[in-house]
Enzyme design. Structure first.
Site, PDB file in Angstrom:
ATOM      1  N   LYS A  57      11.314 -12.633  -4.949  1.00 31.30           N
ATOM      2  CA  LYS A  57       9.948 -12.535  -4.404  1.00 31.30           C
ATOM      3  C   LYS A  57       8.910 -12.707  -5.524  1.00 31.30           C
ATOM      4  O   LYS A  57       7.874 -13.352  -5.336  1.00 31.30           O
ATOM      5  CB  LYS A  57       9.768 -11.188  -3.695  1.00 31.30           C
ATOM      6  CG  LYS A  57       8.361 -10.923  -3.168  1.00 31.30           C
ATOM      7  CD  LYS A  57       7.944 -11.825  -2.019  1.00 31.30           C
ATOM      8  CE  LYS A  57       6.491 -11.568  -1.641  1.00 31.30           C
ATOM      9  NZ  LYS A  57       6.008 -12.338  -0.514  1.00 31.30           N
ATOM     10  N   LYS A  59      -1.400  -7.422  -7.463  1.00 30.82           N
ATOM     11  CA  LYS A  59      -0.281  -6.473  -7.653  1.00 30.82           C
ATOM     12  C   LYS A  59       1.014  -7.232  -7.947  1.00 30.82           C
ATOM     13  O   LYS A  59       1.761  -6.912  -8.867  1.00 30.82           O
ATOM     14  CB  LYS A  59      -0.122  -5.616  -6.391  1.00 30.82           C
ATOM     15  CG  LYS A  59       1.134  -4.781  -6.380  1.00 30.82           C
ATOM     16  CD  LYS A  59       1.750  -4.522  -5.011  1.00 30.82           C
ATOM     17  CE  LYS A  59       1.796  -5.551  -3.990  1.00 30.82           C
ATOM     18  NZ  LYS A  59       2.925  -5.633  -3.094  1.00 30.82           N
TER      19      LYS A  59
HETATM   20  P1  NAD Z   1      -0.986  -3.087   4.750  1.00 29.17           P
HETATM   21  O1  NAD Z   1      -1.811  -2.360   3.757  1.00 29.17           O
HETATM   22  O2  NAD Z   1      -1.619  -3.777   5.894  1.00 29.17           O
HETATM   23  O3  NAD Z   1       0.134  -2.079   5.392  1.00 29.17           O
HETATM   24  C1  NAD Z   1       0.712  -1.008   4.717  1.00 29.17           C
HETATM   25  C2  NAD Z   1       0.739   0.186   5.679  1.00 29.17           C
HETATM   26  O4  NAD Z   1       1.417   1.257   5.050  1.00 29.17           O
HETATM   27  C3  NAD Z   1      -0.655   0.686   6.041  1.00 29.17           C
HETATM   28  O5  NAD Z   1      -0.767   0.728   7.460  1.00 29.17           O
HETATM   29  C4  NAD Z   1      -0.727   2.090   5.421  1.00 29.17           C
HETATM   30  O6  NAD Z   1      -1.471   3.013   6.226  1.00 29.17           O
HETATM   31  C5  NAD Z   1       0.733   2.471   5.390  1.00 29.17           C
HETATM   32  N1  NAD Z   1       1.058   3.454   4.357  1.00 29.17           N
HETATM   33  C6  NAD Z   1       0.709   3.457   3.045  1.00 29.17           C
HETATM   34  N2  NAD Z   1       1.256   4.525   2.422  1.00 29.17           N
HETATM   35  C7  NAD Z   1       1.957   5.210   3.367  1.00 29.17           C
HETATM   36  C8  NAD Z   1       2.743   6.389   3.345  1.00 29.17           C
HETATM   37  N3  NAD Z   1       2.895   7.104   2.225  1.00 29.17           N
HETATM   38  N4  NAD Z   1       3.331   6.774   4.505  1.00 29.17           N
HETATM   39  C9  NAD Z   1       3.172   6.073   5.648  1.00 29.17           C
HETATM   40  N5  NAD Z   1       2.434   4.945   5.733  1.00 29.17           N
HETATM   41  C10 NAD Z   1       1.840   4.530   4.599  1.00 29.17           C
HETATM   42  O7  NAD Z   1      -0.084  -4.086   3.891  1.00 29.17           O
HETATM   43  P2  NAD Z   1       0.735  -5.374   4.410  1.00 29.17           P
HETATM   44  O8  NAD Z   1      -0.107  -6.589   4.266  1.00 29.17           O
HETATM   45  O9  NAD Z   1       1.393  -5.043   5.706  1.00 29.17           O
HETATM   46  O10 NAD Z   1       1.827  -5.482   3.236  1.00 29.17           O
HETATM   47  C11 NAD Z   1       2.953  -4.616   3.160  1.00 29.17           C
HETATM   48  C12 NAD Z   1       3.869  -5.140   2.065  1.00 29.17           C
HETATM   49  O11 NAD Z   1       4.306  -6.463   2.391  1.00 29.17           O
HETATM   50  C13 NAD Z   1       3.201  -5.241   0.683  1.00 29.17           C
HETATM   51  O12 NAD Z   1       4.120  -4.888  -0.307  1.00 29.17           O
HETATM   52  C14 NAD Z   1       2.822  -6.722   0.588  1.00 29.17           C
HETATM   53  O13 NAD Z   1       2.737  -7.168  -0.755  1.00 29.17           O
HETATM   54  C15 NAD Z   1       3.958  -7.368   1.340  1.00 29.17           C
HETATM   55  N6  NAD Z   1       3.658  -8.674   1.954  1.00 29.17           N
HETATM   56  C16 NAD Z   1       2.482  -8.890   2.591  1.00 29.17           C
HETATM   57  C17 NAD Z   1       2.214 -10.147   3.149  1.00 29.17           C
HETATM   58  C18 NAD Z   1       0.907 -10.434   3.861  1.00 29.17           C
HETATM   59  O14 NAD Z   1       0.625 -11.628   4.111  1.00 29.17           O
HETATM   60  N7  NAD Z   1       0.099  -9.459   4.195  1.00 29.17           N
HETATM   61  C19 NAD Z   1       3.175 -11.170   3.071  1.00 29.17           C
HETATM   62  C20 NAD Z   1       4.391 -10.905   2.438  1.00 29.17           C
HETATM   63  C21 NAD Z   1       4.618  -9.653   1.875  1.00 29.17           C
END
Ligand code: NAD
Length: 293
Positions: free
Chosen positions: A171, A239
């Site tokens: 990744k 990040k």
């Molecule tokens: P996001 O911020 O939308 O979602 C993360 C969720 O986790 C939030 O709803 C938050 O409230 C919750 N959260 C945080 N800490 C918590 C805890 N201690 N307990 C319970 N819930 C908690 O982020 P995202 O865009 O969904 O990304 C999630 C992961 O996937 C990241 O690592 C990101 O780098 C990766 N990712 C994102 C994308 C994208 O296009 N958005 C694509 C590939 C990978």
């Protein structure tokens, strides 16, 4: 019916959990901000009021959280996954985190009898909604086989790439290529515009030759229109490039272009563009050229 605990129901986790419900899994979700749990319940899942409640009866546990410290907390804290889930259950972290953190969590999970996989994804919010994510999986072959029905419910390209931590390493490489490609497309656009070339025609012909790539296909038109609604936020890509540069340094691998694009992404964040789509690297090029006025 297999019970799946899903922790982190954000941009990616929300639609992934809903797709698991559609595929026939019993999904119990937990998220720090509770309205996201309501969305899962509306989609046919169940809600939990804590991590420990979500995981206690699950055969499979998935986390989709922002960053390494979030995953460490949810996995390793007293009220977290390893202390409260059934031994023999399978823990799959699908967040993008440091390979070293993934390896440490895997070690602690295995010591307690859990199966464990790191399985970060590529494909963005649309890929999560359409259940056609690319999933790069680190861990044992037998845990990978066990997790396949889960992966098939949320993804379309599913590859076991090696032992624990390997998924996260792949990744990080993915994020290097994506950021570098966006930066090159951004520089090309600013260059073409400076010469008054019809950029739409230019993009069309470039996309058909050796310079063709997915960023040109998927992002050039929104970049030309200066539309930077995320998508994938600069903050998260910043990040990921931190994970890349740290991991490369640990392995004594020199990544000159990766280090440079990491600085350019950091500059976007420092200029208040952290919430824009990562294709906003174009704004950074314009700033460097004095063309942002
Ligand atoms: P996001 O911020 O939308 O979602 C993360 C969720 O986790 C939030 O709803 C938050 O409230 C919750 N959260 C945080 N800490 C918590 C805890 N201690 N307990 C319970 N819930 C908690 O982020 P995202 O865009 O969904 O990304 C999630 C992961 O996937 C990241 O690592 C990101 O780098 C990766 N990712 C994102 C994308 C994208 O296009 N958005 C694509 C590939 C990978």
């Amino acid at each position: 019916m297999t019970t799946v605990a899903f922790i982190g129901l954000g941009i990616m986790g929300g639609p992934m959990a809903a797709n698991l419900v559609k595929a026939g899994f019993d999904v119990v979700g937990y998220n720090r901000s509770p309205q996201k749990i309501d969305n899962l319940v509306k989609a046919g899942g169940r809600g939990a009021s804590s991590v420990s409640e979500a995981v206690k009866d699950a055969e499979i546990i998935i986390t989709m959280l922002p960053d390494s410290p979030d995953v460490e907390e949810v996995a390793l804290a007293k009220d977290g996954i390893l202390a409260n889930a059934k031994p023999n259950s399978l823990y799959i972290d699908m967040s993008t985190i440091k390979p070293s953190t993934a390896m440490e969590i895997a070690k602690q999970a295995q010591e307690k009898g859990f199966g464990v996989l790191d399985a970060p994804v590529s494909g963005g919010e649309q890929g999560a909604i359409d259940a056609n994510l690319s999933i790069m999986v680190g861990g044992s072959a037998s845990d990978f086989e066990k997790a396949k029905p889960i992966f098939e419910a949320v993804g379309s390209t599913i590859v076991h790439v090696g032992p624990s931590g390997s998924g996260q390493t792949v990744k990080a490489a993915n994020q290097l290529i994506v950021a570098g490609t966006i930066e090159l497309v951004a520089e090309a656009i600013v260059f073409l515009e400076a010469y008054g070339v019809d950029t739409e025609s230019a993009v069309k012909v470039l996309a058909g030759g050796l310079a063709g790539n997915r960023i040109l296909d998927r992002k050039a038109s929104s970049m030309l229109a200066r539309q930077f609604k995320p998508g994938f936020r600069v903050e998260l890509h910043h990040k990921d490039l931190g994970i890349l540069t740290e991991s490369a340094r640990q392995a004594q691998v020199i990544i000159p272009l990766g280090a440079l694009v990491s600085e350019l992404m950091a500059s976007l964040k420092a200029n208040g563009n952290g919430d824009l789509d990562h294709s906003a690297l174009l704004l950074g090029v314009e700033r460097l050229c004095g063309r942002d006025k």
